[in-house]
Design a protein around this motif. Structure first.
Motif, PDB file in Angstrom:
ATOM      1  N   TYR A  70       0.840  -1.203   0.000  1.00 57.90           N
ATOM      2  CA  TYR A  70       0.000   0.000   0.000  1.00 57.90           C
ATOM      3  C   TYR A  70       0.879   1.259   0.000  1.00 57.90           C
ATOM      4  CZ  TYR A  70      -3.767  -3.218   1.334  1.00 57.90           C
ATOM      5  OH  TYR A  70      -4.669  -4.250   1.366  1.00 57.90           O
ATOM      6  N   ARG A  71       1.965   1.214   0.757  1.00 58.21           N
ATOM      7  CA  ARG A  71       2.881   2.366   0.759  1.00 58.21           C
ATOM      8  C   ARG A  71       3.488   2.579  -0.627  1.00 58.21           C
ATOM      9  NH1 ARG A  71       4.351   0.435   6.198  1.00 58.21           N
ATOM     10  NH2 ARG A  71       3.719   2.039   7.718  1.00 58.21           N
ATOM     11  N   GLY A  72       3.801   1.497  -1.299  1.00 63.86           N
ATOM     12  CA  GLY A  72       4.323   1.620  -2.659  1.00 63.86           C
ATOM     13  C   GLY A  72       3.325   2.270  -3.595  1.00 63.86           C
ATOM     14  N   ALA A  73       2.062   1.874  -3.460  1.00 67.08           N
ATOM     15  CA  ALA A  73       1.029   2.476  -4.297  1.00 67.08           C
ATOM     16  C   ALA A  73       0.880   3.970  -4.012  1.00 67.08           C
ATOM     17  CB  ALA A  73      -0.298   1.759  -4.071  1.00 67.08           C
ATOM     18  N   LEU A  74       0.998   4.347  -2.741  1.00 72.70           N
ATOM     19  CA  LEU A  74       0.854   5.756  -2.373  1.00 72.70           C
ATOM     20  C   LEU A  74       2.056   6.586  -2.811  1.00 72.70           C
ATOM     21  CD1 LEU A  74      -0.756   5.310   1.158  1.00 72.70           C
ATOM     22  CD2 LEU A  74      -1.867   6.217  -0.898  1.00 72.70           C
TER      23      LEU A  74
END
Length: 438
Positions: free
Chosen positions: A14-18
């Motif tokens: 999720y952090r990568g997507a953000l």
């Protein structure tokens, strides 16, 4: 990944997507939820707040933000966000339910019942909602509906029963056998085995399945014809679960089977521990300050060792620690005392040992743990220290327990505040000791 409980890995994705798109709402919300499941509500709240900035009033963001705030004990704020979610989506059963949980944790029990009922009107098969309704009703002394609703716990994960044999509903057994499964914690088993002789009175042969830590204590219990270890499949004509028995026997306030002692220590084992205790001429007090580390309510049921410190100063006393967690001995070794502390927690191998020690004590002072139930079941004078929102079995606004005639209850007047509890315990102990001759 999150669906399989791999929240750390999910959070990294999720952090990568953000990093690619900071305004991507699903990743923002899901990251918050992963962090909440990792026990990081503060970090979760930051992401939920950012999600609300991106999309004010989003129903699921409000709901999840309420969950995170409730985890931190910010119950008024949590309730406010649940209400926002309900306003946006009136048929959101989960938001009604969790609003009920927030009310319950605040001690607003009538409002909790109302919220749970609304959730169940929207989702009649919602087992957790039925169980929480049951717990609230039982806490308030509403036995008939409470026991009926409590049966929904059997539909919760990990509680399902395979068939056969058929479940027992209270009919006369007339020589037939019944497999009774202990459930939940050690305290539950110790409290509710009192019902096993009532099964025998219907003509049943009782096979009781419990955890190994209880087996040596219960091997001579008169209500048990055969002991089995939890997980074993014992052949029987019927089966039931231990906490279904109060409902099957239609227990109410007037019919709680309260004769004590119904558990006794092995005399030979008690004699061995008597020699280990020593302290002749001293008033012996067993104490426990923290619940089992695996109990999900540990933060409510536990206090700090420091609260007991003023009690240690009373003369002619021997305080015996029955606390079994790994760090207890270290904390006690570091604690200043008048030389009247004896740490036995690390020496207790099972509840037979604990019962044998309790048999040699004059008083037990404990938070809400299995030791409270053991001491109460043995008829030992017991002072049980309760959180602001107690477990349902202690009911409300009373100093006695209808389950245990030898028990006195000391209650928190507000959440998390142990000072008023010990402000009652200390003078009560002083009065008790003053009445004795040493």
């Amino acid at each position: 990944l999150a669906d399989t409980g791999r929240f750390e890995e999910a959070a990294a994705h999720y952090r990568g997507a953000l990093q690619i798109n900071p305004d991507y709402m699903p990743a923002r919300i899901n990251l918050g939820t992963a962090l909440l499941n990792l026990g990081k509500p503060d970090e979760a709240i930051a992401h939920y707040m950012e999600a609300l900035r991106l999309e004010p009033g989003n129903v699921y963001t409000c709901y999840n933000l309420g969950n995170a705030l409730r985890e931190l004990g910010e119950l008024d704020a949590a309730a406010g966000y649940y209400r926002q979610a309900i306003t946006a989506k009136p048929d959101f059963a989960g938001a009604h339910h969790n609003l009920g949980v927030a009310f319950y944790q605040q001690g607003h029990y009538a409002q909790a019942v109302e919220a749970y009922r609304q959730a169940l009107a929207l989702a009649p098969e919602f087992a957790e909602g039925h169980v929480n309704l049951a717990i609230t009703l039982l806490l308030c002394g509403e036995f008939a509906e409470g026991w009926a609703e409590y049966e929904w716990r059997l539909r919760m994960p990990g509680m399902a029963h395979s068939a056969p044999p058929p479940r027992w509903n209270g009919e006369p057994l007339a020589g037939k056998s019944i497999w009774v499964k202990a459930e939940q914690g050690f305290g539950d088993a110790l409290q509710f085995i009192r019902y096993l002789p009532k099964i025998q009175a219907t003509g049943g042969r009782v096979i009781f399945a419990c955890r190994p830590e209880l087996m040596r204590l219960l091997r001579s219990y008169p209500g048990i014809d055969q002991l089995a270890e939890s997980g074993e499949a014992a052949p029987a004509d019927y089966q039931t679960t231990l906490l279904s028995l109060p409902g099957i026997f239609r227990t109410d306030a007037a019919s709680i089977p309260a004769a004590v002692p119904y558990i006794e220590a092995d005399p030979a084992l008690a004699a061995q521990w008597r020699a280990r205790l020593g302290g002749d001429g001293q008033f012996k007090i067993g104490f426990v300050w923290a619940s089992n580390v695996h109990n999900r309510r540990i933060r409510y049921r536990s206090c700090e060792l420091q609260w007991f410190s003023p009690l240690f100063q009373f003369p002619n006393t021997l305080f015996v620690s029955l606390q079994k967690d790994a760090g207890a001995s270290r904390r006690l070794a570091e604690w200043p005392s008048a030389g009247n502390l004896l740490d036995l927690g690390g020496e207790l191998t099972d509840f037979a040992d604990t019962a044998a020690v309790v048999a040699n004590l004059d008083l037990v002072i404990t938070v809400d743990t299995a030791v409270a139930h053991l001491a109460g079941a043995m008829g030992k004078p017991t002072w049980c220290l309760l959180s602001f929102v107690p477990d349902w079995r202690w009911f409300l606004a009373r100093e006695d327990s209808p389950w245990y005639p030898s028990m006195r209850l000391f209650r928190q007047p507000q959440a998390g505040d142990w000072a008023p509890v010990f402000a009652q315990v200390a003078p009560a102990l002083k009065r008790l000791l003053s009445s004795l001759k040493f």
